[in-house]
Design an enzyme around this catalytic site. Sequence first.
Site, short mmCIF file in Angstrom:
data_model
loop_
_atom_site.label_atom_id
_atom_site.label_comp_id
_atom_site.label_asym_id
_atom_site.label_seq_id
_atom_site.Cartn_x
_atom_site.Cartn_y
_atom_site.Cartn_z
CG ASP A 56 10.88 6.49 8.62
OD1 ASP A 56 12.01 6.73 9.07
OD2 ASP A 56 10.65 5.56 7.83
CE LYS A 71 14.95 17.09 2.39
NZ LYS A 71 14.88 17.08 0.97
CG MET A 119 6.86 7.40 -2.89
SD MET A 119 8.24 6.27 -2.71
CE MET A 119 7.49 4.70 -3.07
N1 SAH Z 1 5.39 2.28 3.87
C1 SAH Z 1 4.43 3.28 3.48
C2 SAH Z 1 4.79 3.92 2.15
C3 SAH Z 1 6.02 4.78 2.18
S1 SAH Z 1 6.38 5.49 0.63
C4 SAH Z 1 3.05 2.66 3.42
O1 SAH Z 1 2.91 1.45 3.56
O2 SAH Z 1 2.08 3.40 3.26
C5 SAH Z 1 5.70 7.10 0.84
C6 SAH Z 1 4.46 7.28 0.01
O3 SAH Z 1 3.35 6.67 0.64
C7 SAH Z 1 4.04 8.73 -0.18
O4 SAH Z 1 4.78 9.34 -1.22
C8 SAH Z 1 2.58 8.57 -0.55
O5 SAH Z 1 2.43 8.20 -1.88
C9 SAH Z 1 2.18 7.40 0.32
N2 SAH Z 1 1.54 7.84 1.58
C10 SAH Z 1 2.01 7.69 2.82
N3 SAH Z 1 1.15 8.18 3.74
C11 SAH Z 1 0.11 8.66 3.03
C12 SAH Z 1 -1.12 9.30 3.38
N4 SAH Z 1 -1.45 9.55 4.66
N5 SAH Z 1 -1.96 9.66 2.39
C13 SAH Z 1 -1.66 9.42 1.10
N6 SAH Z 1 -0.53 8.81 0.70
C14 SAH Z 1 0.34 8.44 1.65
#
Ligand code: SAH
Length: 257
Positions: free
Chosen positions: A38, A60, A174
């Site tokens: 991803d 994307k 998000m």
């Molecule tokens: N499965 C992922 C979440 C995916 S949804 C997890 O467990 O973290 C995507 C959201 O995750 C983003 O919109 C943001 O809110 C958060 N996110 C993912 N990576 C991040 C990072 N390095 N720093 C801050 N927020 C993050």
Amino acid sequence: MRAAAGKVYIVGAGPGDPELISVKAMRRIGLADVILYDRLVNEELLAYARPGAELVYCGKAPNAHAMPQEKINAALVAYARQGKTVVRLKGGDPFVFGRGGEEALELAEHGIEWEIVPGITSAIGAAASAAIPLTHRGKAASFACVTGNRCHGDQEPVRWDLLAHSVDTLAIYMGVSQLAVIRGELLKHGKVASTPVAIIEQGTTSRQRVITGTLADIHKLAISFKVVNPALIIVGEVVKVREQLLLAEQQAEAWVM
Ligand code: SAH
């Protein structure tokens, strides 16, 4: 029906810093014939794939659409049916806003072996990296991971009314584009305007930024600092612990100097 020979590992890559992946996840990456990854996966991790492994980007691309979920599901099934060892590599944890459950269901329905390898979810990773404990004696005895992107549309809305009162720390995924709405909901349901809020952008990476404010001003701060995704919003008194930690660190440095 005969079970397909291949197996699919749905693997969490952790929150961004490539060192925050698990040993198990690294081993699965090294075994894979094909890796479907991803956008939020740190691409440095792909260097641990074996030579010749097929790498498929599912996020994307600029000016293009992300691979639709049905296409990803179909690809996982197709590769496994070819007898391949497949790694489905996702940012954070596959079962936390990662659609890992949907993929596992699809595989199970097709009689394909699957396994989940958990990862450090971004709330845990980003909070640690920003020096914000999600629970803290005297300040927070509970935290919730909440999606911020259900403010509109036909999905069940998030119960901000309940969350405002029943959980001490909110870790909102998000939520950047919906920040004004989320803030409005929390205030409407009785959270005080002085409640501390932090936004952690690109948490755990070398590009991490942390912006702190309160429910009164955080939406304006997010605009003036041009916060972009991925970013995590933390709401709660625990944000103040970061300030205490930074201050204590500065004072300790001053003593040493
Ligand atoms: N499965 C992922 C979440 C995916 S949804 C997890 O467990 O973290 C995507 C959201 O995750 C983003 O919109 C943001 O809110 C958060 N996110 C993912 N990576 C991040 C990072 N390095 N720093 C801050 N927020 C993050």
